[in-house]
Design a protein around this motif. Structure first.
Motif, mmCIF file in Angstrom:
data_model
loop_
_atom_site.group_PDB
_atom_site.id
_atom_site.type_symbol
_atom_site.label_atom_id
_atom_site.label_comp_id
_atom_site.label_asym_id
_atom_site.label_seq_id
_atom_site.Cartn_x
_atom_site.Cartn_y
_atom_site.Cartn_z
ATOM 1 N N ASP A 20 0.349 -0.988 0.582
ATOM 2 C CA ASP A 20 0.322 -0.024 0.486
ATOM 3 C C ASP A 20 0.858 0.966 -0.029
ATOM 4 O O ASP A 20 1.811 1.108 1.068
ATOM 5 C CB ASP A 20 -0.713 -0.003 1.481
ATOM 6 N N GLN A 21 0.995 2.119 -1.283
ATOM 7 C CA GLN A 21 1.586 3.132 -1.026
ATOM 8 C C GLN A 21 1.223 4.108 -0.604
ATOM 9 O O GLN A 21 0.487 4.839 -0.269
ATOM 10 C CB GLN A 21 2.352 3.601 -2.747
ATOM 11 N N PHE A 43 4.495 1.292 -10.257
ATOM 12 C CA PHE A 43 5.114 0.962 -9.371
ATOM 13 C C PHE A 43 4.184 -0.659 -9.712
ATOM 14 O O PHE A 43 4.530 -2.111 -9.421
ATOM 15 C CB PHE A 43 5.383 0.308 -8.028
ATOM 16 N N GLY A 44 2.692 -0.619 -10.087
ATOM 17 C CA GLY A 44 2.378 -1.903 -9.420
ATOM 18 C C GLY A 44 1.641 -2.227 -8.187
ATOM 19 O O GLY A 44 0.954 -3.262 -8.108
ATOM 20 N N SER A 227 10.065 4.889 -0.444
ATOM 21 C CA SER A 227 10.802 3.878 -0.287
ATOM 22 C C SER A 227 10.166 3.097 -1.048
ATOM 23 O O SER A 227 11.208 1.352 -1.219
ATOM 24 C CB SER A 227 10.895 3.441 1.023
ATOM 25 N N THR A 228 8.810 2.979 -1.361
ATOM 26 C CA THR A 228 8.272 2.177 -2.959
ATOM 27 C C THR A 228 9.495 1.698 -3.666
ATOM 28 O O THR A 228 10.029 -0.283 -4.041
ATOM 29 C CB THR A 228 7.906 2.184 -3.188
ATOM 30 N N LEU A 234 14.055 -1.196 -7.244
ATOM 31 C CA LEU A 234 14.246 0.206 -8.231
ATOM 32 C C LEU A 234 15.431 0.769 -8.048
ATOM 33 O O LEU A 234 15.784 1.827 -8.735
ATOM 34 C CB LEU A 234 13.214 0.594 -8.468
ATOM 35 N N SER A 235 15.923 1.075 -7.019
ATOM 36 C CA SER A 235 16.281 2.401 -6.531
ATOM 37 C C SER A 235 17.748 1.550 -5.667
ATOM 38 O O SER A 235 17.145 0.756 -4.543
ATOM 39 C CB SER A 235 15.859 3.631 -5.565
ATOM 40 N N ALA A 236 18.825 2.069 -5.179
ATOM 41 C CA ALA A 236 20.241 2.028 -4.670
ATOM 42 C C ALA A 236 19.671 2.651 -3.133
ATOM 43 O O ALA A 236 20.921 2.365 -2.499
ATOM 44 C CB ALA A 236 21.186 2.508 -4.938
ATOM 45 N N ASP A 237 19.157 3.422 -2.922
ATOM 46 C CA ASP A 237 18.899 4.616 -1.489
ATOM 47 C C ASP A 237 17.713 4.203 -0.424
ATOM 48 O O ASP A 237 17.274 3.220 -0.156
ATOM 49 C CB ASP A 237 17.879 6.017 -2.302
#
Length: 244
Positions: A20-21, A43-44, A227-228, A234-237
Protein backbone atom coordinates in the motif's frame (compact mmCIF):
# COMPACT_ATOMS: atom_id res chain seq x y z
CA UNK A 1 -0.03 -14.77 3.48
CA UNK A 2 1.26 -18.23 2.81
CA UNK A 3 3.45 -18.39 -0.27
CA UNK A 4 5.51 -21.14 -1.82
CA UNK A 5 8.02 -18.61 -3.12
CA UNK A 6 10.70 -16.76 -1.27
CA UNK A 7 10.66 -13.00 -1.78
CA UNK A 8 13.88 -13.02 -3.80
CA UNK A 9 12.22 -15.40 -6.28
CA UNK A 10 9.20 -13.16 -6.88
CA UNK A 11 8.56 -10.99 -9.90
CA UNK A 12 8.27 -7.23 -9.58
CA UNK A 13 4.49 -7.55 -9.98
CA UNK A 14 4.29 -10.11 -7.17
CA UNK A 15 6.39 -7.94 -4.85
CA UNK A 16 4.36 -4.81 -5.62
CA UNK A 17 1.15 -6.65 -4.70
CA UNK A 18 2.28 -6.50 -1.07
CA UNK A 19 2.44 -2.69 -1.04
CA UNK A 20 0.00 0.00 0.00
CA UNK A 21 1.89 3.08 -1.15
CA UNK A 22 1.48 5.80 1.48
CA UNK A 23 0.52 9.25 0.17
CA UNK A 24 -0.52 10.74 3.50
CA UNK A 25 1.64 13.73 4.40
CA UNK A 26 -0.66 16.63 5.30
CA UNK A 27 1.57 19.23 3.63
CA UNK A 28 1.38 17.65 0.18
CA UNK A 29 0.21 19.90 -2.64
CA UNK A 30 -2.36 18.63 -5.11
CA UNK A 31 0.46 18.23 -7.64
CA UNK A 32 2.46 16.08 -5.22
CA UNK A 33 -0.56 13.91 -4.40
CA UNK A 34 -1.09 13.30 -8.12
CA UNK A 35 2.58 12.49 -8.61
CA UNK A 36 2.81 9.94 -5.81
CA UNK A 37 -0.55 8.31 -6.49
CA UNK A 38 0.48 7.90 -10.14
CA UNK A 39 3.84 6.45 -9.07
CA UNK A 40 2.03 3.89 -6.91
CA UNK A 41 -0.04 2.91 -9.94
CA UNK A 42 3.03 2.75 -12.18
CA UNK A 43 4.84 0.53 -9.69
CA UNK A 44 1.82 -1.80 -9.64
CA UNK A 45 1.12 -1.41 -5.91
CA UNK A 46 -1.92 -3.16 -4.49
CA UNK A 47 -3.33 0.17 -3.28
CA UNK A 48 -2.50 3.78 -2.79
CA UNK A 49 -3.26 4.79 0.79
CA UNK A 50 -4.61 8.32 0.90
CA UNK A 51 -6.31 10.90 3.08
CA UNK A 52 -10.06 11.39 2.43
CA UNK A 53 -9.55 14.78 0.79
CA UNK A 54 -7.43 13.05 -1.86
CA UNK A 55 -10.26 10.73 -2.92
CA UNK A 56 -11.18 12.70 -6.08
CA UNK A 57 -7.59 12.46 -7.33
CA UNK A 58 -7.26 8.77 -6.45
CA UNK A 59 -10.58 7.92 -8.11
CA UNK A 60 -9.54 9.67 -11.29
CA UNK A 61 -6.09 8.14 -11.51
CA UNK A 62 -6.86 4.61 -10.27
CA UNK A 63 -9.89 4.13 -12.52
CA UNK A 64 -9.24 1.33 -15.00
CA UNK A 65 -5.97 0.26 -13.32
CA UNK A 66 -5.10 -2.70 -11.12
CA UNK A 67 -4.18 -0.38 -8.21
CA UNK A 68 -7.02 0.12 -5.75
CA UNK A 69 -7.89 2.80 -3.22
CA UNK A 70 -7.24 2.53 0.51
CA UNK A 71 -8.49 5.51 2.50
CA UNK A 72 -7.67 6.35 6.11
CA UNK A 73 -10.40 7.22 8.59
CA UNK A 74 -10.02 9.31 11.76
CA UNK A 75 -6.29 9.26 11.11
CA UNK A 76 -3.72 9.43 12.67
CA UNK A 77 -5.05 9.49 16.26
CA UNK A 78 -8.31 7.52 16.25
CA UNK A 79 -9.82 9.71 18.94
CA UNK A 80 -13.15 10.68 17.42
CA UNK A 81 -16.35 9.31 18.90
CA UNK A 82 -17.56 5.98 17.60
CA UNK A 83 -20.56 7.56 15.87
CA UNK A 84 -18.28 10.08 14.17
CA UNK A 85 -16.05 7.27 12.90
CA UNK A 86 -19.01 5.38 11.47
CA UNK A 87 -20.34 8.50 9.73
CA UNK A 88 -16.91 9.10 8.19
CA UNK A 89 -16.58 5.47 7.12
CA UNK A 90 -20.00 5.41 5.47
CA UNK A 91 -19.32 8.68 3.66
CA UNK A 92 -16.10 7.30 2.16
CA UNK A 93 -17.35 3.80 1.34
CA UNK A 94 -20.79 4.47 -0.09
CA UNK A 95 -19.41 5.31 -3.53
CA UNK A 96 -18.49 1.65 -3.87
CA UNK A 97 -14.94 2.25 -5.13
CA UNK A 98 -13.09 2.10 -1.79
CA UNK A 99 -11.21 -1.19 -1.58
CA UNK A 100 -10.00 -0.88 2.02
CA UNK A 101 -10.31 1.52 4.92
CA UNK A 102 -7.60 1.97 7.56
CA UNK A 103 -8.69 3.12 11.02
CA UNK A 104 -6.73 3.79 14.19
CA UNK A 105 -7.71 1.97 17.36
CA UNK A 106 -7.99 4.20 20.41
CA UNK A 107 -4.66 3.15 21.87
CA UNK A 108 -5.22 5.27 24.96
CA UNK A 109 -8.16 2.96 25.66
CA UNK A 110 -5.95 -0.04 24.94
CA UNK A 111 -3.39 1.19 27.47
CA UNK A 112 -6.24 1.78 29.95
CA UNK A 113 -7.48 -1.79 29.60
CA UNK A 114 -10.83 -0.65 28.16
CA UNK A 115 -11.16 -3.73 25.98
CA UNK A 116 -14.94 -3.75 25.69
CA UNK A 117 -14.92 -0.14 24.49
CA UNK A 118 -12.10 -0.86 22.04
CA UNK A 119 -13.99 -3.81 20.55
CA UNK A 120 -17.26 -1.88 20.30
CA UNK A 121 -15.51 1.04 18.59
CA UNK A 122 -13.81 -1.17 15.99
CA UNK A 123 -16.87 -3.33 15.37
CA UNK A 124 -19.06 -0.33 14.62
CA UNK A 125 -16.75 0.74 11.79
CA UNK A 126 -16.31 -2.82 10.50
CA UNK A 127 -20.06 -3.33 10.36
CA UNK A 128 -20.51 -0.18 8.25
CA UNK A 129 -17.63 -0.97 5.88
CA UNK A 130 -18.62 -4.58 5.37
CA UNK A 131 -22.02 -3.42 4.08
CA UNK A 132 -20.11 -1.93 1.17
CA UNK A 133 -17.68 -4.89 0.79
CA UNK A 134 -14.84 -2.69 2.05
CA UNK A 135 -12.23 -4.43 4.18
CA UNK A 136 -10.98 -2.77 7.37
CA UNK A 137 -7.44 -2.54 8.67
CA UNK A 138 -7.06 -1.63 12.34
CA UNK A 139 -3.91 0.26 13.32
CA UNK A 140 -2.73 -0.24 16.89
CA UNK A 141 0.19 2.26 16.95
CA UNK A 142 2.36 -0.52 18.30
CA UNK A 143 5.26 1.75 19.28
CA UNK A 144 3.00 3.03 22.07
CA UNK A 145 2.13 -0.46 23.34
CA UNK A 146 3.74 -3.40 25.12
CA UNK A 147 3.82 -6.82 23.47
CA UNK A 148 1.13 -8.01 25.88
CA UNK A 149 -1.08 -5.08 24.86
CA UNK A 150 -0.44 -5.88 21.20
CA UNK A 151 -1.49 -9.49 21.78
CA UNK A 152 -4.72 -8.48 23.50
CA UNK A 153 -5.42 -5.79 20.90
CA UNK A 154 -5.02 -8.34 18.11
CA UNK A 155 -7.51 -10.69 19.77
CA UNK A 156 -9.91 -7.80 20.36
CA UNK A 157 -9.76 -6.64 16.73
CA UNK A 158 -10.43 -10.18 15.54
CA UNK A 159 -13.49 -10.37 17.79
CA UNK A 160 -14.67 -7.05 16.31
CA UNK A 161 -14.48 -8.37 12.76
CA UNK A 162 -11.33 -6.63 11.51
CA UNK A 163 -9.95 -7.91 8.22
CA UNK A 164 -6.39 -6.81 9.04
CA UNK A 165 -4.42 -5.74 12.08
CA UNK A 166 -1.68 -3.22 11.44
CA UNK A 167 1.31 -1.82 13.28
CA UNK A 168 1.66 1.92 12.82
CA UNK A 169 0.39 5.21 11.43
CA UNK A 170 3.87 6.51 10.66
CA UNK A 171 2.99 9.71 12.52
CA UNK A 172 3.54 8.70 16.17
CA UNK A 173 5.77 11.20 18.00
CA UNK A 174 5.32 10.21 21.63
CA UNK A 175 8.18 7.72 21.91
CA UNK A 176 10.18 5.20 19.91
CA UNK A 177 9.59 4.95 16.17
CA UNK A 178 10.33 1.35 15.18
CA UNK A 179 7.15 0.38 13.35
CA UNK A 180 6.95 -3.05 11.76
CA UNK A 181 9.71 -4.90 13.57
CA UNK A 182 9.93 -8.64 13.09
CA UNK A 183 9.16 -9.11 16.79
CA UNK A 184 5.91 -7.15 16.59
CA UNK A 185 4.82 -8.80 13.33
CA UNK A 186 5.53 -12.25 14.72
CA UNK A 187 3.58 -11.41 17.86
CA UNK A 188 0.54 -10.44 15.78
CA UNK A 189 0.87 -13.56 13.63
CA UNK A 190 1.15 -15.85 16.63
CA UNK A 191 -2.12 -14.49 18.03
CA UNK A 192 -3.99 -14.20 14.73
CA UNK A 193 -3.26 -17.74 13.52
CA UNK A 194 -4.79 -16.90 10.16
CA UNK A 195 -8.02 -15.46 11.59
CA UNK A 196 -7.14 -11.99 10.31
CA UNK A 197 -4.53 -10.64 7.95
CA UNK A 198 -1.41 -8.74 9.03
CA UNK A 199 -0.18 -5.41 7.70
CA UNK A 200 3.16 -3.99 8.68
CA UNK A 201 3.81 -0.27 8.40
CA UNK A 202 6.44 2.08 9.72
CA UNK A 203 10.17 1.67 9.27
CA UNK A 204 10.09 -0.58 6.18
CA UNK A 205 12.74 1.22 4.16
CA UNK A 206 15.11 -1.47 2.90
CA UNK A 207 14.62 -4.39 0.57
CA UNK A 208 16.14 -6.68 3.18
CA UNK A 209 13.42 -5.80 5.71
CA UNK A 210 10.71 -5.96 3.04
CA UNK A 211 11.83 -9.43 1.93
CA UNK A 212 12.16 -10.64 5.52
CA UNK A 213 8.55 -9.75 6.30
CA UNK A 214 7.30 -11.41 3.11
CA UNK A 215 9.17 -14.58 4.00
CA UNK A 216 7.60 -14.49 7.48
CA UNK A 217 4.17 -14.60 5.83
CA UNK A 218 2.95 -11.01 6.11
CA UNK A 219 -0.07 -10.04 4.01
CA UNK A 220 0.52 -6.38 3.23
CA UNK A 221 2.90 -3.52 3.96
CA UNK A 222 2.48 0.24 4.08
CA UNK A 223 5.48 1.74 2.33
CA UNK A 224 6.34 5.43 2.16
CA UNK A 225 6.28 6.94 -1.32
CA UNK A 226 10.07 7.42 -1.26
CA UNK A 227 10.75 3.86 -0.12
CA UNK A 228 8.63 1.97 -2.66
CA UNK A 229 11.31 1.96 -5.39
CA UNK A 230 13.92 1.00 -2.79
CA UNK A 231 12.11 -2.08 -1.48
CA UNK A 232 11.26 -3.13 -5.05
CA UNK A 233 14.93 -2.94 -6.00
CA UNK A 234 14.43 -0.04 -8.41
CA UNK A 235 16.58 2.38 -6.39
CA UNK A 236 19.80 1.99 -4.45
CA UNK A 237 18.83 4.58 -1.83
CA UNK A 238 18.27 2.73 1.44
CA UNK A 239 17.79 5.84 3.58
CA UNK A 240 14.38 6.84 2.29
CA UNK A 241 11.61 8.12 4.49
CA UNK A 242 8.10 8.97 3.53
CA UNK A 243 5.58 8.85 6.38
CA UNK A 244 4.88 5.14 6.68
Amino acid sequence: MKTTKKAHEMSLKELASYIDQSVLKPEFTQEEIRKYVQEGIDFGCKTVCINPSSLPIARELCKGTDTKICVVCDFPFGLSTTISKTIQAEEYCKSGDIFELDIVANYGWIKSGMWKEVETDIKAVCDICHKFDTEVKVIFETDALSLDEIKKATETAIAAGADFVKTSTGFFTGGKSEGATTEVIQTMMDVAKGRTKIKGSGGIRTQEHFFQLIDMGIDRMGIGYKSTPVVLGLSADNNSGGGY
